[in-house]
Design a protein around this motif. Structure first.
Motif, PDB file in Angstrom:
ATOM      1  N   LEU A  66       0.833  -1.211   0.000  1.00  0.00           N
ATOM      2  CA  LEU A  66       0.000   0.000   0.000  1.00  0.00           C
ATOM      3  C   LEU A  66       0.869   1.262   0.000  1.00  0.00           C
ATOM      4  N   PHE A  67       1.901   1.273   0.835  1.00  0.00           N
ATOM      5  CA  PHE A  67       2.748   2.469   0.928  1.00  0.00           C
ATOM      6  C   PHE A  67       3.612   2.651  -0.318  1.00  0.00           C
ATOM      7  N   ARG A  68       3.856   1.578  -1.059  1.00  0.00           N
ATOM      8  CA  ARG A  68       4.666   1.697  -2.278  1.00  0.00           C
ATOM      9  C   ARG A  68       3.828   2.045  -3.503  1.00  0.00           C
ATOM     10  N   HIS A  69       2.510   1.829  -3.433  1.00  0.00           N
ATOM     11  CA  HIS A  69       1.663   1.977  -4.612  1.00  0.00           C
ATOM     12  C   HIS A  69       1.660   3.421  -5.098  1.00  0.00           C
ATOM     13  N   GLU A  70       1.757   3.572  -6.393  1.00  0.00           N
ATOM     14  CA  GLU A  70       1.889   4.908  -6.968  1.00  0.00           C
ATOM     15  C   GLU A  70       0.675   5.775  -6.686  1.00  0.00           C
ATOM     16  N   ILE A  71      -0.520   5.201  -6.723  1.00  0.00           N
ATOM     17  CA  ILE A  71      -1.755   5.977  -6.530  1.00  0.00           C
ATOM     18  C   ILE A  71      -2.172   5.985  -5.066  1.00  0.00           C
ATOM     19  N   LEU A  72      -2.206   4.807  -4.455  1.00  0.00           N
ATOM     20  CA  LEU A  72      -2.669   4.718  -3.068  1.00  0.00           C
ATOM     21  C   LEU A  72      -1.748   5.471  -2.115  1.00  0.00           C
ATOM     22  N   SER A  73      -0.463   5.544  -2.415  1.00  0.00           N
ATOM     23  CA  SER A  73       0.463   6.237  -1.512  1.00  0.00           C
ATOM     24  C   SER A  73       0.161   7.730  -1.415  1.00  0.00           C
ATOM     25  N   ARG A  74      -0.620   8.260  -2.354  1.00  0.00           N
ATOM     26  CA  ARG A  74      -1.006   9.675  -2.301  1.00  0.00           C
ATOM     27  C   ARG A  74      -2.428   9.866  -1.793  1.00  0.00           C
ATOM     28  N   ASP A  75      -3.092   8.756  -1.455  1.00  0.00           N
ATOM     29  CA  ASP A  75      -4.479   8.848  -1.005  1.00  0.00           C
ATOM     30  C   ASP A  75      -4.535   9.489   0.393  1.00  0.00           C
ATOM     31  N   PRO A  76      -5.437  10.441   0.602  1.00  0.00           N
ATOM     32  CA  PRO A  76      -5.518  11.102   1.918  1.00  0.00           C
ATOM     33  C   PRO A  76      -5.792  10.133   3.058  1.00  0.00           C
ATOM     34  N   SER A  77      -6.589   9.098   2.805  1.00  0.00           N
ATOM     35  CA  SER A  77      -6.889   8.140   3.868  1.00  0.00           C
ATOM     36  C   SER A  77      -5.637   7.411   4.324  1.00  0.00           C
ATOM     37  N   LEU A  78      -4.796   7.035   3.379  1.00  0.00           N
ATOM     38  CA  LEU A  78      -3.569   6.326   3.739  1.00  0.00           C
ATOM     39  C   LEU A  78      -2.599   7.267   4.441  1.00  0.00           C
ATOM     40  N   LEU A  79      -2.477   8.495   3.953  1.00  0.00           N
ATOM     41  CA  LEU A  79      -1.573   9.451   4.592  1.00  0.00           C
ATOM     42  C   LEU A  79      -2.038   9.780   6.009  1.00  0.00           C
ATOM     43  N   ALA A  80      -3.359   9.800   6.188  1.00  0.00           N
ATOM     44  CA  ALA A  80      -3.890  10.130   7.516  1.00  0.00           C
ATOM     45  C   ALA A  80      -3.639   9.031   8.534  1.00  0.00           C
ATOM     46  N   ILE A  81      -3.485   7.814   8.061  1.00  0.00           N
ATOM     47  CA  ILE A  81      -3.319   6.698   9.006  1.00  0.00           C
ATOM     48  C   ILE A  81      -1.850   6.453   9.328  1.00  0.00           C
ATOM     49  N   ILE A  82      -0.931   7.184   8.675  1.00  0.00           N
ATOM     50  CA  ILE A  82       0.499   6.964   8.922  1.00  0.00           C
ATOM     51  C   ILE A  82       0.868   7.167  10.394  1.00  0.00           C
ATOM     52  N   PRO A  83       0.435   8.238  11.065  1.00  0.00           N
ATOM     53  CA  PRO A  83       0.789   8.367  12.504  1.00  0.00           C
ATOM     54  C   PRO A  83       0.304   7.189  13.339  1.00  0.00           C
ATOM     55  N   LYS A  84      -0.885   6.686  13.040  1.00  0.00           N
ATOM     56  CA  LYS A  84      -1.389   5.527  13.792  1.00  0.00           C
ATOM     57  C   LYS A  84      -0.541   4.295  13.506  1.00  0.00           C
ATOM     58  N   TYR A  85      -0.135   4.156  12.246  1.00  0.00           N
ATOM     59  CA  TYR A  85       0.696   2.998  11.923  1.00  0.00           C
ATOM     60  C   TYR A  85       2.047   3.095  12.619  1.00  0.00           C
ATOM     61  N   LEU A  86       2.604   4.288  12.669  1.00  0.00           N
ATOM     62  CA  LEU A  86       3.890   4.458  13.343  1.00  0.00           C
ATOM     63  C   LEU A  86       3.767   4.143  14.827  1.00  0.00           C
ATOM     64  N   ARG A  87       2.668   4.586  15.443  1.00  0.00           N
ATOM     65  CA  ARG A  87       2.461   4.256  16.861  1.00  0.00           C
ATOM     66  C   ARG A  87       2.361   2.741  17.046  1.00  0.00           C
ATOM     67  N   ALA A  88       1.635   2.094  16.154  1.00  0.00           N
ATOM     68  CA  ALA A  88       1.509   0.641  16.239  1.00  0.00           C
ATOM     69  C   ALA A  88       2.867  -0.032  16.051  1.00  0.00           C
ATOM     70  N   SER A  89       3.673   0.500  15.148  1.00  0.00           N
ATOM     71  CA  SER A  89       4.992  -0.080  14.911  1.00  0.00           C
ATOM     72  C   SER A  89       5.883   0.056  16.137  1.00  0.00           C
ATOM     73  N   MET A  90       5.781   1.186  16.820  1.00  0.00           N
ATOM     74  CA  MET A  90       6.575   1.378  18.027  1.00  0.00           C
ATOM     75  C   MET A  90       6.249   0.309  19.065  1.00  0.00           C
ATOM     76  N   THR A  91       5.013  -0.099  19.122  1.00  0.00           N
ATOM     77  CA  THR A  91       4.628  -1.181  20.045  1.00  0.00           C
ATOM     78  C   THR A  91       5.069  -2.538  19.524  1.00  0.00           C
ATOM     79  N   ASN A  92       4.897  -2.749  18.227  1.00  0.00           N
ATOM     80  CA  ASN A  92       5.194  -4.070  17.660  1.00  0.00           C
ATOM     81  C   ASN A  92       6.682  -4.382  17.631  1.00  0.00           C
ATOM     82  N   LEU A  93       7.515  -3.352  17.624  1.00  0.00           N
ATOM     83  CA  LEU A  93       8.959  -3.590  17.583  1.00  0.00           C
ATOM     84  C   LEU A  93       9.516  -4.049  18.928  1.00  0.00           C
TER      85      LEU A  93
END
Length: 1241
Positions: A478-505
């Motif tokens: 999803l993050f590599r996709h040429e179109i989806l990577s510019r989608d506002p919904s995906l960009l908006a969820i990046i902080p949540k994903y980063l928070r989740a990654s901090m826990t998962n690591l």
């Protein structure tokens, strides 16, 4: 036989099967042969002669002994007495009434019988019946008798039908059905048409009226019934059984049991025909094409059955739940390969039904399986567009509600398994979206894409490590996709994903622990902490790759979160955890301490973000002030805990690029390395970090070279502060920076100064004596000392340290010194000395003069080390040190592929014994000496290869005493002969002597070494493989130990495999041209031609050599043909040999004729086409397939297939015949009456 005889036989079979299958019976593996001897005699199994058995006691049939005889024994003891045969016995056996011998009691004169089966103590004392035919013995156990019955009894069908009746117990019914299955599989081709019809009708009648209620019928009964029908379908449908589907449809209307059985039949048919493809090609094609033609009808039947039974199941009918489950399983067997039109028919009715079933607890897992298969389908993207309906509101609602319900139901295995399938469904949907979006302008980002991301993120934050890991690949897509990577919904969820990654690591969730909710899930997924650790490390690597793509999309947010996490860790007190949780001694952290796992996760997160940030954004956008602030905070942070300090050093290394904006921080960075001996691993980490900085940022460090040099000299001045390896690492860092001098003379002078301590020690009179005199060497390193108390100071430890320091120093300088990569810079700096005849530049290395001065003593050390393996030298070592040359336990674990244990509890020094330290000393010394020899060629090039008598010196040092050197050491020696060509710069163990040798040195250097070496290895490996292959023969069966992965035999075999692979790689990569296309014939390299010139003096191969070569390849096929990879390579090699050499050597034809089961006519046909150039040559694949069929008799099979009875399915008349193309002359004749009419006026 009439029906009375059939019934009588069946009654006895029932008793035999009951005894055989009764788990509580002590006679489970015996047979009451006395009661069935009358029917056994006509088709008894082959007879075995008994030497010395009296005439008149000829045929012995084993029957169970009386319980009074006693427990089973390893060998059978028969007490024989002669009694007159009764009339009953005569009638029963069918033999004339004469004498019989019956075992009555133990203790009489006896004969002992022993077989392989007796090893399991499965053959007891037994009753014997002797019949006067020949002096033979037949010993029959229950399984053997059952197999003989199925093979040879002429009345199997009536007996099987009789035993399969509903009135029999399940075990007996199953045996009867097995008899019928065996008849269909192995006797069908010899049965008459009426017999086939009778059997088919009888089986269909059994399904209709011979089965119990669906909730009462045993699953194994249903399974074998479906197998029988499928076996008949595979042989008769559709040509001879056109109304099969109609019969199944009619059968399914008779009840739930019949409907479930029809599902089983359809599923097994699809598996055999499509999935496993267990049929001949023509039959498989006929059945699959007919299935495809009727697929609309089949899918309609499956879907209607599913809906009907689901409706009844919702009314609390358990029987219909069984049918619904069977329908889902059958759909899963078809969805994977049928046309997508059937899956999306009627406005995706099937997908809608499956989504609805996700909320039915008993059916949700099967529905999720079907959805997963459908969404994961491969094929044309246009055909997969209708699957996007699953992104709709209704489907997404059912998927999310089912996930929430399953997760809220507590940790149960079935709920957890369902969650895994749902997670895989969402992953497949994300991959489908990535594949379709952008392909067609009509495909748009789904309206509820944000809802999908939220649900997907819920799986990423789930406590289960498996569920978290399952989402990484899709997030990356999803993050590599040429179109989806510019989608506002995906960009908006990046902080949540980063928070989740901090826990998962954070490495939490070990199965043996209870400190995290993940632990309970891990106990479902992992067998041990080691398994969890390996899985987590692989998952974290995947997550790191995703983080790099996230950083590319939102660098600012990623850096801010990394900075916040680092500041938090710097300000948080260290928590080592309770003592009983594995905390380290002395108040230090262990690998399980909460502070360390947080520091470790934060370090990985920061490293992933920083490394990618500097590669993707412009210099103007780099947050310089924030980065420098972080670096200063880390440099000012004081920590003594070894594990935390190691993480701090990694953070310094990650933040080092910010030093380019503030160079005055460089001295502070280098001073961060610890200087106490108590944290050895941390100091090694610091040295590695300094090396990395000097390698990646040499231009930055160069202005501070003098400061760093002074710092290193200060550290080197204290012999006890650093280990020899650490000293070498710091020297390497200085050499890396000196490469930036780009001035040959200046760098040469610096290296002379740097190497002065090494040269002084290495060329001293004492060291020369020690390295050349074996007795002096043994005494110098302390291998002749008897006292080895670890509490006592090792008197020879300093001596070993001097040798280690010199060898490490030589290797480090040789490995790191280089000339400028830019040709003009090299010319200006004085590195370029000329060009080869082919035009390649010739460079000189600044370290050459120093290294060549040390070469003689290095070769003396190698010679001395090799000579230590002789028995005379080993005898001179004191008793504790006689094993110093043995393989280390760590090496043994690595070679055997055993799971690596978790890290040590803390980083405190481990006080090893003197024996362990010396064993490690010899191992590292041996490896590094060969590393030096391996690097000498590519580093010094012509200056090394032109050393006077180099071949003689190498043969007299590196290749002496090979007979006594163990295999694990010879691997290292081979590394100096060849380099792995894939990526030489990334390899540590390289084999470059041959690769970098100039062609003009082949005759004087390489040929004198490789020729005898190949001969030696061929002899050595042949002997070792002979021992391995004959080990089971040489050792008695009773002496063979249980499979033990750590056994000496396993280790030796694995080492032989690895050594053989090294030799073969050397031959292949250095003698065969690798640049040619794979499809073309490989050619010899110049080196290969040089070596072959010495082997083949006349220019032609001898006939015996050709025969031996081809025979060896065929023997390899016989031994390794059971492995697909080996078989493909060996068949291709045999094909190339035969096709190339057959025209010139008739002897190779004689070898082919000796292959078992070869067809001479087919061989003649192959040779005719091969030897006659005028004939049109068939395609390469067809010729190769023909050749493979010729040599099939010598291709080895797996043990499980060697004695399997072949199933033969005859082809039926073809259903779809291709119309014969009409010749052009026929077309002309039909249209105009012949060619002559064309020319008529």
């Amino acid at each position: 036989m009439d029906m009375e005889q059939v019934n009588a036989l069946c009654e006895e079979l029932v008793k035999a099967v009951t005894v055989m299958m009764d788990p509580s019976s002590t006679q489970r593996y015996r047979l009451e042969a006395l009661k069935v001897a009358g029917v056994l005699a006509p088709w008894a199994c082959p007879e075995t002669p008994i030497p010395g058995f009296p005439d008149g006691l000829s045929k012995l049939i084993l029957s169970p002994a009386s319980a009074a005889i006693g427990p089973p024994t390893r060998s059978c003891h028969f007490s024989v007495a002669f009694l007159p045969t009764t009339h009953f016995f005569s009638l029963l056996t069918g033999f004339p009434p004469q004498q019989a011998a019956l075992v009555l009691t133990p203790g009489k004169p006896h004969i002992a019988w022993r077989s392989r089966s007796a090893r399991a103590n499965s053959v007891p004392n037994a009753t014997l019946i002797a019949l006067p035919i020949h002096s033979r013995l037949v010993v029959i156990s229950d399984p053997q008798f059952c197999e003989e019955f199925k093979e040879k009894c002429p009345i199997c069908v009536p007996c099987g039908l009789r035993l399969a009746e509903i009135t029999q117990i399940a075990i007996v019914r199953h045996f009867g059905l097995q008899i019928l299955e065996h008849v269909v599989k192995f006797r069908w081709n010899s049965m008459s048409r009426l017999e086939k019809v009778y059997l088919k009708n009888s089986v269909m009648e059994l399904i209709a009226n011979g089965t119990l209620n669906i909730l009462e019928e045993e699953n194994h009964i249903k399974d074998v019934l479906s197998r029988i029908v499928v076996e008949m379908i595979k042989r008769e449908w559709p040509q001879h059984w056109p109304d099969m589907l109609m019969e199944l449809d009619t059968l399914s209307r008779q009840g739930e049991t019949q409907r479930e059985l029809v599902m089983f039949i359809l599923l097994r048919l699809a598996e055999d025909v499509v999935t496993f493809q267990t049929l001949p090609t023509q039959r498989r094609r006929d059945i699959q094409q007919t299935l495809t033609q009727n697929m609309e009808r089949i899918f309609s039947f499956l879907l209607s059955t599913l809906q009907e039974n689901v409706n009844k199941y919702q009314q609390m009918a358990k029987a219909n739940c069984r049918v619904s489950t069977a329908a889902l399983n059958t759909l899963a067997g078809y969805i994977d390969w049928v046309s997508l039109n059937h899956i999306v028919a009627e406005n995706c009715k099937l997908l809608e039904t499956l989504c609805l079933l996700l909320n039915e607890e008993e059916l949700q897992l099967g529905a999720a399986e079907c959805l997963l298969i459908a969404v994961s389908r491969k094929g044309k993207l246009d055909d997969r567009k209708p699957l996007m309906i699953l992104f709709g509101d209704v489907a997404m609602h059912y998927i999310l509600s089912a996930a929430q319900t399953a997760d809220g139901g507590g940790l149960e295995e079935k709920h957890y398994l369902f969650l895994k399938r749902l997670c895989q469904v969402l992953c497949a949907l994300g991959n489908l979206l990535c594949a379709l979006l952008g392909l067609d302008a009509n495909i748009q980002t789904p309206v509820n894409f944000g809802k999908y991301l939220e649900s997907f993120l819920a799986f990423t934050t789930h406590p289960s490590q498996f569920l978290r890991s399952s989402t990484h690949m899709t997030w990356g897509a999803l993050f590599r996709h040429e179109i989806l990577s510019r989608d506002p919904s995906l960009l908006a969820i990046i902080p949540k994903y980063l928070r989740a990654s901090m826990t998962n690591l954070v490495k939490m969730g070990f199965p043996s622990k209870t400190d995290s909710p993940s632990c309970e899930y891990s106990r479902f997924d992992f067998d041990s902490d080691e398994d969890f650790n390996a899985f987590f490390n692989a998952s974290r690597a995947q997550q790191g790759e995703v983080l790099r793509w996230v950083c590319r999309l939102d660098t600012k947010t990623s850096f801010q979160m990394a900075a916040e996490w680092l500041k938090y860790q710097l300000s948080t007190p260290v928590d080592t955890g309770p003592v009983n949780s594995g905390a380290g001694e002395g108040g230090y952290c262990s690998i399980f301490s909460s502070s360390f796992v947080q520091w470790e996760a934060m370090t990985f997160f920061l490293e992933s973000v920083i490394n990618h940030m500097f590669r993707t954004i412009d210099k103007e956008e780099v947050p310089v002030s924030d980065g420098i602030e972080l670096l200063q905070m880390v440099l000012n942070f004081e920590m003594k805990d070894p594990l935390i300090l190691s993480c701090v050093l990694t953070n310094v290394s990650a933040l080092f690029p910010f030093v380019t904006y503030k160079p005055e921080l460089l001295p502070h960075v280098f001073s961060k390395a610890p200087r106490t001996r108590a944290v050895r691993n941390v100091r090694r980490h610091a040295c590695s970090s300094i090396n990395k900085m000097c390698r990646d940022y040499p231009d930055l460090v160069l202005p501070n070279f003098d400061m760093l040099y002074s710092h290193v000299k200060q550290l080197l001045s204290n012999e006890l502060l650093l280990t020899q390896m650490e000293k070498s690492a710091l020297m390497e860092a200085l050499v890396l920076i000196s490469n930036q001098f780009k001035n040959y003379e200046r760098q040469k002078l610096f290296l002379e100064e740097l190497m002065a301590p090494v040269v002084n020690i290495w060329l001293s009179e004492e060291m020369c004596r020690v390295l050349t005199d074996i007795d002096a060497f043994i005494a110098y390193v302390g291998a002749d000392l008897k006292a080895c108390d670890p509490a006592v100071e090792d008197p020879c430890g300093a001596n070993r340290a001097r040798i280690t320091f010199c060898v490490h120093g030589i290797l480090g300088v040789l490995r790191r010194t280089s000339w400028p990569s830019d040709l003009e810079e090299a010319r200006a700096g004085g590195f370029l000395v000329g060009y080869t005849p082919s035009g390649n530049p010739i460079f000189r290395n600044p370290c050459t003069e120093q290294i060549l001065r040390l070469l003689d003593n290095l070769l003396a050390l190698v010679r001395t080390h090799n000579t230590l393996y002789t028995p005379e030298m080993l005898a001179k070592m004191a008793e504790p040190f006689t094993k110093v040359l043995d393989i280390l336990e760590s090496e043994k674990t690595s070679i055997l592929g055993l799971p690596q244990p978790l890290l040590e509890v803390n980083e405190h020094p481990v006080y090893k014994t003197t024996l362990e330290r010396m064993q490690r000393f010899f191992g590292i010394l041996y490896e590094n000496c060969y590393h030096i020899l391996g690097k000498a060629g590519p580093s010094m090039q012509q200056d090394f290869y032109t050393v006077e008598d180099l071949a003689t010196q190498l043969l007299g040092s590196a290749f002496v005493n090979l007979n006594n050197i163990p295999d694990f050491r010879l691997k290292s020696m081979l590394h100096i002969l060849e380099m792995t060509l894939s990526n030489p710069e990334a390899r540590v163990f390289v084999k470059p002597l041959v690769l970098f040798c100039p062609p003009e040195q082949y005759e004087t250097l390489i040929a004198p070494i490789l020729g005898p070496l190949f001969t030696y290895f061929h002899m050595r490996l042949s002997q070792k493989w002979h021992v391995i292959n004959q080990r089971s023969v040489l050792c008695g069966e009773d002496e063979i130990a249980e499979d033990n992965p750590e056994s000496q035999e396993m280790l030796e075999e694995q080492l032989v495999r690895m050594l053989t692979r090294e030799v073969m790689d050397l031959i292949n990569e250095e003698m065969m041209a690798t640049e040619v296309a794979p499809s073309s014939v490989a050619e010899l390299t110049d080196l290969g031609k040089c070596l072959m010139k010495h082997e083949v003096m006349s220019g032609t191969l001898l006939a015996d050599a050709v025969t031996w070569l081809f025979t060896s390849v065929l023997k390899g096929l016989q031994m390794h043909g059971q492995h697909d990879g080996c078989m493909a390579s060996l068949v291709h090699l045999a094909f190339q040999i035969y096709e190339t050499l057959r025209p010139r050597y008739l002897e190779i034809r004689a070898v082919m004729e000796q292959i078992p089961e070869i067809h001479k006519e087919s061989l003649d046909q192959f040779d005719c086409k091969l030897l006659n150039p005028s004939l049109q040559k068939a395609a390469d694949k067809r010729r190769k397939d023909h050749f493979k069929r010729l040599i099939a008799g010598c291709i080895g099979k797996p043990l499980g297939e060697q004695f399997r009875k072949e199933v033969h399915i005859k082809n039926l008349p073809m259903l779809f015949k291709k119309p014969k193309p009409m010749l052009e002359t026929e077309v002309l004749d039909n249209e105009g009456g012949g060619l002559a009419t064309i020319f008529e006026p």
